[in-house]
Design an enzyme around this catalytic site. Structure first.
Site, short mmCIF file in Angstrom:
data_model
loop_
_atom_site.label_atom_id
_atom_site.label_comp_id
_atom_site.label_asym_id
_atom_site.label_seq_id
_atom_site.Cartn_x
_atom_site.Cartn_y
_atom_site.Cartn_z
N ASP A 1 43.28 43.41 47.69
CA ASP A 1 43.49 42.21 46.87
C ASP A 1 44.38 41.25 47.64
O ASP A 1 45.56 41.04 47.31
CB ASP A 1 44.09 42.60 45.52
CG ASP A 1 43.13 43.40 44.67
OD1 ASP A 1 41.90 43.21 44.82
OD2 ASP A 1 43.58 44.22 43.85
N LYS B 1 32.31 41.97 38.96
CA LYS B 1 32.34 41.82 37.50
C LYS B 1 31.27 40.81 37.04
O LYS B 1 31.55 39.86 36.33
CB LYS B 1 33.73 41.38 37.03
CG LYS B 1 34.84 42.36 37.38
CD LYS B 1 36.18 41.88 36.84
CE LYS B 1 37.29 42.88 37.13
NZ LYS B 1 37.67 42.92 38.55
#
Length: 231
Positions: A12, A63
């Protein structure tokens, strides 16, 4: 399963150089990485291609929540990159998840995982968006729907794992973000747990982020997580 394969390190990062530095420091310790929207947007698909070329497994955390045709196209693009897992939103419904599963059939190594409830969400957050019931109930509802759509597994918090394993059976993948070693802050995760607790409850994989990536010695931190999974 080898604990090294059960641990997915989340890259991330907001730039390629930082991600590359983490991968370099981890070397052969880590086999599996997660790339999410932040790094993909900052660095593009080349970062994924390069990791796959180095023999790493890739969890592409997109997602996906779009019309079925667009979801199918994104899944095919992910498969062409050589990733091992890609995520689709369970709240998109069965048609979106089924489109993702169908698109993945051309890529035997690609697994579709349905996101149940984001680990930062609480019962109050579900109420705000008009979803009745508790987070626990919603997680199981979406997991059953994902299984019906043919998904290979789900994404859920460590606290959901035991109920999910009981519901989905022994073969489903259950991937758990929101894990931290004892004494560490769970950051923004509302339903955290330790890596050992998640695996003991039946998780197939745990996703660790800053525990490793922000450590002074990422390789040593990774070994601590791995050691925590030992029986």
């Amino acid at each position: 399963m080898d604990p090294r394969s059960q641990i997915i390190v989340a890259l991330d990062c907001d730039n390629r150089a930082t991600a590359d530095a983490v991968v370099e420091q981890l070397g052969g310790e880590c086999r599996f990485y997660k790339v999410g929207l932040e790094l993909l947007t900052a660095a593009g698909p080349e970062v994924i291609k390069d990791l796959v070329a180095r023999g790493k497994e890739l969890f592409l955390d997109l997602k996906l929540f779009e019309i079925p045709n667009s979801v199918a196209g994104a899944v095919r693009a992910a498969g062409a990159l050589g990733v091992s897992m890609v995520t689709v939103h369970g709240m998109g419904g069965i048609s979106i998840m089924s489109a993702a599963v169908d698109a993945a059939r051309d890529f035997p190594g690609l697994r579709i995982l349905a996101l149940t409830v984001v680990t930062s969400m609480t019962d109050a957050d579900l109420t705000d968006i008009g979803v009745g019931g508790t987070v626990d109930e919603q997680v199981l509802r979406l997991a059953r729907l994902a299984q019906k759509a043919g998904c290979h597994g789900v994404i859920a918090s460590p606290q959901d794992v035991a109920a999910l394993r009981s519901t989905l059976g022994p073969d489903a993948l259950i991937v758990t973000p929101g894990v931290a070693l004892p004494g560490e802050s769970p950051a923004e995760h509302a339903r955290p747990g330790t890596p050992r607790a998640a695996i003991t409850a039946g998780a197939s994989h745990v996703v660790v982020g800053r525990t490793v990536t922000r450590a002074a010695d990422p390789a040593a931190a990774f070994r601590l997580v791995r050691a925590s999974l030992a029986p």
